[in-house]
Enzyme design. Sequence first.
Site, PDB file in Angstrom:
ATOM      1  N   GLU A 299      54.240 -19.965 -28.218  1.00 42.02           N
ATOM      2  CA  GLU A 299      53.047 -20.667 -27.723  1.00 42.02           C
ATOM      3  C   GLU A 299      53.302 -22.179 -27.678  1.00 42.02           C
ATOM      4  O   GLU A 299      53.444 -22.809 -28.733  1.00 42.02           O
ATOM      5  CB  GLU A 299      51.859 -20.385 -28.648  1.00 42.02           C
ATOM      6  CG  GLU A 299      50.609 -21.132 -28.200  1.00 42.02           C
ATOM      7  CD  GLU A 299      49.371 -20.782 -29.016  1.00 42.02           C
ATOM      8  OE1 GLU A 299      49.460 -19.948 -29.933  1.00 42.02           O
ATOM      9  OE2 GLU A 299      48.320 -21.370 -28.710  1.00 42.02           O
TER      10      GLU A 299
ATOM     11  N   GLU B 110      40.392 -18.113 -28.300  1.00 41.60           N
ATOM     12  CA  GLU B 110      40.829 -18.720 -29.557  1.00 41.60           C
ATOM     13  C   GLU B 110      40.197 -20.109 -29.614  1.00 41.60           C
ATOM     14  O   GLU B 110      40.699 -21.068 -29.036  1.00 41.60           O
ATOM     15  CB  GLU B 110      42.356 -18.803 -29.614  1.00 41.60           C
ATOM     16  CG  GLU B 110      42.813 -19.157 -31.004  1.00 41.60           C
ATOM     17  CD  GLU B 110      44.125 -19.888 -31.020  1.00 41.60           C
ATOM     18  OE1 GLU B 110      44.886 -19.691 -31.955  1.00 41.60           O
ATOM     19  OE2 GLU B 110      44.382 -20.683 -30.091  1.00 41.60           O
TER      20      GLU B 110
HETATM   21  C1  LER Z   1      47.382 -21.353 -32.282  1.00 41.97           C
HETATM   22  O1  LER Z   1      47.212 -20.335 -31.350  1.00 41.97           O
HETATM   23  C2  LER Z   1      47.099 -22.674 -31.695  1.00 41.97           C
HETATM   24  O2  LER Z   1      46.627 -22.768 -30.595  1.00 41.97           O
HETATM   25  C3  LER Z   1      47.465 -23.876 -32.462  1.00 41.97           C
HETATM   26  O3  LER Z   1      46.672 -24.967 -32.083  1.00 41.97           O
HETATM   27  C4  LER Z   1      47.462 -23.725 -33.947  1.00 41.97           C
HETATM   28  O4  LER Z   1      48.077 -24.842 -34.476  1.00 41.97           O
HETATM   29 MN    MN Z   2      46.395 -20.996 -29.255  1.00 48.29          MN
END
Ligand code: LER
Ligand code: MN
Length: 276
Positions: A152, A246
């Site tokens: 990510e 999220e």
């Molecule tokens: C986790 O998915 C995320 O987006 C981050 O900002 C966590 O540090």
């Molecule tokens: Mn994230």
Amino acid sequence: MKLSVAVAGEHAPADAFVVWRGFEHSAEKAAELGFHGVELALKEAGDVDPGKLASLLTQYGLQASCISTGQVFAVSGLYFTHPDESVRARTLAVFEGLIDLASDFGGLINVGRARGYYAEGQAPEQTERLFVDTCRTLCDYAAPHNVTIMIEPVNRYEINFINSVAEGAELLSRVERDNIGLMPDTFHMNIEDVSIGGALAEHAEYVKYVHFADSNRLAPGQGHLDFDDVLRGLKTGGFDGWVSIEILPKPDPDTAARQSAEAVLPMVERYNAGRL
Ligand code: LER
Ligand code: MN
């Protein structure tokens, strides 16, 4: 495209970016609002009982969309590029346990800040080499389990390594494994990428899953991101996977979840019907 929501166990740290805590409570609420799945934010495989989790998901008609691993870094302090080999070995062991679990729950593992970072005293080439080597080891472990590892990109204010989707794609091209990809997050992309829709389309071969949050990390629709642009970029790339909410649980978890479901479920319906 299907819609998920990030949830964690009751003991997740206060700053974990999940809507609800407690798996039973979360599954019930997610199903009520029409989500198709839940993203399980875990610190290690032992955080859940696989039998209980499977019956909970069946009871509420939900799927596990992926296992996310923010707490492996934030709580346990483990990451791929750690200079100490014994810490890297513990990192591998924790991820292998999570991969075993993911083989029955979603087949996808997120790697956020646990990928590591550029550190003083470590040459950038060494950081990148440790990252690539660890990705290869985990991909080779995950392949027979039909599990894909997703890195990510995270914005520069949280980490100094792999901020944009373009940077992620470049690093992953060096890993040379089929079961590795990216998990772009619209909140981070808003800070780092030249064009959100453009980058999602351009790097479509790596885009396996997307975190949805608005510009202020609230529910989609509560900030100023153009989600039509996000959807068009995904459609151009032929994306047909999970998008997952999220966000910060604000103004309160239930309101944030309801706002997200009300904004994004119609987007998913339009997307799947090809009406963009
Ligand atoms: C986790 O998915 C995320 O987006 C981050 O900002 C966590 O540090
Ligand atoms: Mn994230």
